[in-house]
Design an enzyme around this catalytic site. Structure first.
Site, PDB file in Angstrom:
ATOM      1  CD  GLU A   1      -2.942   0.540  -0.213  1.00 42.09           C
ATOM      2  OE1 GLU A   1      -3.227  -0.625  -0.544  1.00 42.09           O
ATOM      3  OE2 GLU A   1      -3.207   1.534  -0.902  1.00 42.09           O
TER       4      GLU A   1
HETATM    5  C1  LIG Z   1       1.970  -9.745   0.563  1.00 41.44           C
HETATM    6  C2  LIG Z   1       1.870  -8.662  -0.437  1.00 41.44           C
HETATM    7  C3  LIG Z   1       0.625  -8.126  -0.737  1.00 41.44           C
HETATM    8  C4  LIG Z   1       0.507  -7.133  -1.719  1.00 41.44           C
HETATM    9  N1  LIG Z   1      -0.730  -6.655  -2.056  1.00 41.44           N
HETATM   10  C5  LIG Z   1      -0.865  -5.945  -3.207  1.00 41.44           C
HETATM   11  C6  LIG Z   1      -2.151  -5.642  -3.755  1.00 41.44           C
HETATM   12  O1  LIG Z   1      -3.193  -5.921  -3.168  1.00 41.44           O
HETATM   13  N2  LIG Z   1      -2.205  -5.022  -4.970  1.00 41.44           N
HETATM   14  C7  LIG Z   1      -1.083  -4.655  -5.634  1.00 41.44           C
HETATM   15  O2  LIG Z   1      -1.210  -4.128  -6.721  1.00 41.44           O
HETATM   16  N3  LIG Z   1       0.158  -4.848  -5.100  1.00 41.44           N
HETATM   17  C8  LIG Z   1       0.286  -5.505  -3.923  1.00 41.44           C
HETATM   18  N4  LIG Z   1       1.533  -5.750  -3.392  1.00 41.44           N
HETATM   19  C9  LIG Z   1       2.700  -5.150  -3.997  1.00 41.44           C
HETATM   20  C10 LIG Z   1       3.241  -4.017  -3.136  1.00 41.44           C
HETATM   21  O3  LIG Z   1       2.356  -2.940  -3.151  1.00 41.44           O
HETATM   22  C11 LIG Z   1       4.652  -3.669  -3.629  1.00 41.44           C
HETATM   23  O4  LIG Z   1       5.498  -4.742  -3.266  1.00 41.44           O
HETATM   24  C12 LIG Z   1       5.148  -2.358  -3.048  1.00 41.44           C
HETATM   25  O5  LIG Z   1       4.411  -1.284  -3.574  1.00 41.44           O
HETATM   26  C13 LIG Z   1       6.632  -2.108  -3.313  1.00 41.44           C
HETATM   27  O6  LIG Z   1       6.948  -2.334  -4.651  1.00 41.44           O
HETATM   28  P1  LIG Z   1       8.191  -3.292  -5.010  1.00 41.44           P
HETATM   29  O7  LIG Z   1       7.991  -4.567  -4.275  1.00 41.44           O
HETATM   30  O8  LIG Z   1       8.323  -3.362  -6.470  1.00 41.44           O
HETATM   31  O9  LIG Z   1       9.425  -2.590  -4.374  1.00 41.44           O
HETATM   32  P2  LIG Z   1      10.287  -1.418  -5.048  1.00 41.44           P
HETATM   33  O10 LIG Z   1       9.390  -0.407  -5.623  1.00 41.44           O
HETATM   34  O11 LIG Z   1      11.314  -2.030  -5.927  1.00 41.44           O
HETATM   35  O12 LIG Z   1      10.990  -0.790  -3.778  1.00 41.44           O
HETATM   36  C14 LIG Z   1      12.184  -1.327  -3.167  1.00 41.44           C
HETATM   37  C15 LIG Z   1      12.700  -0.332  -2.140  1.00 41.44           C
HETATM   38  O13 LIG Z   1      13.047   0.902  -2.796  1.00 41.44           O
HETATM   39  C16 LIG Z   1      12.328   1.990  -2.252  1.00 41.44           C
HETATM   40  N5  LIG Z   1      11.960   2.901  -3.330  1.00 41.44           N
HETATM   41  C17 LIG Z   1      11.425   2.606  -4.529  1.00 41.44           C
HETATM   42  N6  LIG Z   1      11.227   3.725  -5.241  1.00 41.44           N
HETATM   43  C18 LIG Z   1      11.637   4.750  -4.486  1.00 41.44           C
HETATM   44  C19 LIG Z   1      11.675   6.159  -4.654  1.00 41.44           C
HETATM   45  N7  LIG Z   1      11.225   6.754  -5.749  1.00 41.44           N
HETATM   46  N8  LIG Z   1      12.156   6.903  -3.634  1.00 41.44           N
HETATM   47  C20 LIG Z   1      12.597   6.332  -2.499  1.00 41.44           C
HETATM   48  N9  LIG Z   1      12.567   5.012  -2.282  1.00 41.44           N
HETATM   49  C21 LIG Z   1      12.104   4.231  -3.263  1.00 41.44           C
HETATM   50  C22 LIG Z   1      11.095   1.386  -1.586  1.00 41.44           C
HETATM   51  O14 LIG Z   1      10.601   2.204  -0.534  1.00 41.44           O
HETATM   52  C23 LIG Z   1      11.642   0.051  -1.090  1.00 41.44           C
HETATM   53  O15 LIG Z   1      12.262   0.227   0.148  1.00 41.44           O
HETATM   54  C24 LIG Z   1       1.669  -6.670  -2.366  1.00 41.44           C
HETATM   55  C25 LIG Z   1       2.929  -7.168  -2.004  1.00 41.44           C
HETATM   56  C26 LIG Z   1       3.039  -8.168  -1.080  1.00 41.44           C
HETATM   57  C27 LIG Z   1       4.396  -8.735  -0.761  1.00 41.44           C
END
Ligand SMILES: Cc1cc2nc3c(=O)[nH]c(=O)nc-3n(C[C@H](O)[C@H](O)[C@H](O)COP(=O)(O)OP(=O)(O)OC[C@H]3O[C@@H](n4cnc5c(N)ncnc54)[C@H](O)[C@@H]3O)c2cc1C
Length: 586
Positions: free
Chosen positions: A432
């Site tokens: 989220e």
């Molecule tokens: C159990 C689970 C349930 C989920 N439920 C849903 C759902 O219902 N619907 C859905 O669509 N998705 C869902 N997700 C996905 C979730 O929303 C994403 O995993 C999350 O938004 C982070 O994206 P990412 O995993 O690609 O991490 P990344 O975006 O790759 O981030 C990795 C790290 O880099 C940091 N970061 C990235 N970009 C920036 C920036 N611009 N500035 C500073 N820091 C940054 C982040 O804060 C994080 O610490 C779920 C994930 C899990 C594991």
């Protein structure tokens, strides 16, 4: 929880907003009691089996939920709990957010993974209710409101996580006004399961010629089964659950990789609202989802605290200072164990206050008859929401970890059950919108609201209440005042950086800034509670009221006292983060 609703959370304001007869105060506080019974008796027993057995992905792409889930889900729907928080005009119970969130907290405390299905379904209902066509509302809402069908929010793709604008799923317009959706989505909780007849996915995708980035995203209803004109279920849509993830926690919630349209020209989708407006629609309903995730942090801390407190009274170990030789005292008598329990208790009460305040602001922003009050409440909700999400979910991990620590080695052993709350809580700072993204949102977009007036007014309210604390409560007032002043100074620095375009400095300090604000607002809520307790309201024992004051004092001494130090970290700027060359990391 009752004290929080009545004396901290603004139940009176709430009841004055909701005129309907069944929302009279007596009934309002009765509803959480009833919900508590249901959560304890029906939902809480699922948590263990949900964790150990989990949901299972079968070779044919179906997903089997853990034993007992189907029956509990049926009872949950029949008892009307999922519908209770939705507006009456769409078949809900019309509970104000403040009460609905108390109910939500208890259901999450009982089993977070089970509750996640209802939370996501709530997002689907809000989306269709606010932005769907009349036909879409008539087709989907009644069975989503009751949770007879479940919903999902489908944004994430392998290369598009925090950067939602990078998503590439496609939606091609068909001749009949529908669309054909194709793409692979991942991390979708309850994306496939056997708890309901239909699953209504809200999917983000791009139409042909859509502009790049977030401006080119549209929102579609893509149901697992198409719905016939008479409401019966028709053909199976082309959606495949490719796999489910192996996760740290929330094992019963199947986190699915979903493939849309892999067997033909696309899964049938129905556009919500207008093309390219998907992100705007999503943003308007994110507040509820983010607050819900904050409640996960609170709810799991509560579960962990209840278990740790019981254990601390039963586990005998060591002598107390000055105790008789050979004494084996319950560990709750040792100062360090007391400190850990107080840390949990004080933060839990603080979180409950802040989250309830956020729920009240959301309610006022929606229902208050006066436009100016609605505007102020909307600003307040905008500031409080990222704080509620990130501060409370980070605390959830910290406090559930303390819960394990109180158990010693037994806490590290799965049989004790203490570890589950920590494992379950770990996702809340990630999904989220990660907590880093929440902090950015607060610093970059919420500080400037109304030219900085909104956050200034909030901190002034804190200062005013702090200044009013007298007598035995004065030390709490002093600590709170110091924290609010540090928050104000930090905000001024951020404001100046924003005006000067020093965005990297803002981004570097955003997370400690959010923590400062969360801790300060938590202290504010506890101070309000302490002042109310000191006035000796009816319906509470003297001991309970004294405990509220003692908890607020502890929070002031141990947590508010650290806020001015956080200001140093928040305002340190970005230069120090980049002194070490990238190549030197690891
Ligand atoms: C159990 C689970 C349930 C989920 N439920 C849903 C759902 O219902 N619907 C859905 O669509 N998705 C869902 N997700 C996905 C979730 O929303 C994403 O995993 C999350 O938004 C982070 O994206 P990412 O995993 O690609 O991490 P990344 O975006 O790759 O981030 C990795 C790290 O880099 C940091 N970061 C990235 N970009 C920036 C920036 N611009 N500035 C500073 N820091 C940054 C982040 O804060 C994080 O610490 C779920 C994930 C899990 C594991």
């Amino acid at each position: 929880m009752r004290f929080n609703l009545e004396h901290v959370g603004g139940l009176e304001t709430m009841t004055s907003l909701h005129q309907s007869e069944h929302l009279a105060t007596g009934l309002l506080t009765g509803i959480p009691e009833e919900a508590g019974r249901f959560a304890s008796d029906v939902i809480a027993p699922l948590a263990k089996v949900g964790d150990t057995v989990g949901s299972i992905h079968n070779a044919d792409g179906t997903v089997t939920s853990p034993p007992g889930y189907k029956e509990a889900c049926r009872q949950f729907v029949d008892a009307g709990w999922p519908a209770s928080g939705f507006p009456e005009e769409i078949g809900g119970g019309g509970l104000p957010w403040v009460i609905g969130s108390a109910v939500q907290e208890m259901m999450i405390t009982a089993d977070m993974a089970f509750s996640l299905r209802t939370m996501l379904t709530g997002g689907t209902v809000d989306m269709i209710h606010q932005f769907g066509s009349e036909e879409q509302k008539a087709t989907y809402l009644d069975r989503l409101v009751t949770s007879e069908w479940s919903g999902t929010m489908v944004l994430t793709e392998p290369h598009a996580g925090s950067d939602v604008g990078a998503l590439t799923s496609k939606a091609a317009s068909a001749d009949d006004g529908t669309y054909r959706v194709q793409g692979t989505k991942l991390f979708i909780p309850w994306g496939e399961h056997d708890l309901s007849d239909n699953i209504v996915h809200v999917v983000l995708a791009r139409t042909a010629d859509a502009p790049p980035g977030t401006k080119g995203i549209s929102c579609f209803i893509v149901p697992k089964y198409l719905v016939e004109a008479d409401g019966s279920l028709g053909e199976r849509n082309d959606i495949t659950c490719v796999s489910i993830e192996h996760k740290i926690g929330i094992h019963s919630s199947p986190t699915c990789v979903l493939s849309f349209g892999e067997n033909g020209d696309g899964a049938v989708g129905y556009l919500i609202g207008e093309e390219n407006q998907g992100m705007r629609y999503m943003f308007t309903m994110m507040n509820a989802a983010r607050l819900g995730v904050g409640f996960e942090g609170l709810a799991l801390s509560e579960r962990s605290y209840q278990q740790a407190a019981l254990y601390a009274k039963e586990r005998l170990q060591g002598r107390t200072v000055g105790g008789p030789p050979g004494e084996t005292a319950p560990i709750i008598k040792h100062p360090d164990v007391r400190r850990m329990l107080m840390m949990m208790r004080a933060n839990i009460e603080a979180m409950r206050g802040v989250l309830t305040k956020t729920a009240l602001a959301l309610d006022e922003a929606r229902y208050h008859p006066d436009e100016a009050v609605r505007h102020e409440a909307d600003n307040l909700a905008s500031i409080l929401t990222p704080i509620s999400k990130a501060w409370a979910s980070d605390l959830g991990v910290e406090l559930t970890s303390i819960g394990i620590q109180i158990h010693g080695g037994a806490g590290y052993i799965e049989e004790t059950g203490a570890a589950q709350w920590w494992r379950d809580s770990r996702i809340a700072p990630i999904y989220e919108g990660t907590n880093g993204i929440q902090a950015q949102d607060l610093a970059m977009r919420r500080i400037p609201l109304d030219g900085g007036d909104a956050i200034r007014k909030l901190l002034e309210s804190v200062g005013k209440d702090a200044g009013a604390l007298a007598g035995d409560l004065r030390p709490i007032g002093d600590r709170l005042l110091a924290a609010a002043e540090a928050g104000g100074e930090g905000t001024m620095t951020f404001g100046a950086w924003l005006m000067g375009g020093e965005y990297n400095d803002v981004l570097a300090g955003a997370t400690p800034y959010l923590k400062m604000m969360g801790d300060t607002l938590g202290g504010w809520m506890l101070a309000i509670g302490a002042a109310a307790a000191a006035a000796g309201p009816e319906g509470y024992s003297e001991e309970f009221l004294a405990d509220r004051i003692a908890t607020a004092s502890f929070y002031a001494e141990h947590i508010l006292s650290t806020v001015p130090a956080l200001k140093a970290s928040a305002t340190a700027g970005s230069a120090g983060l980049y002194e070490i060359d990238e190549a030197s990391f690891a």
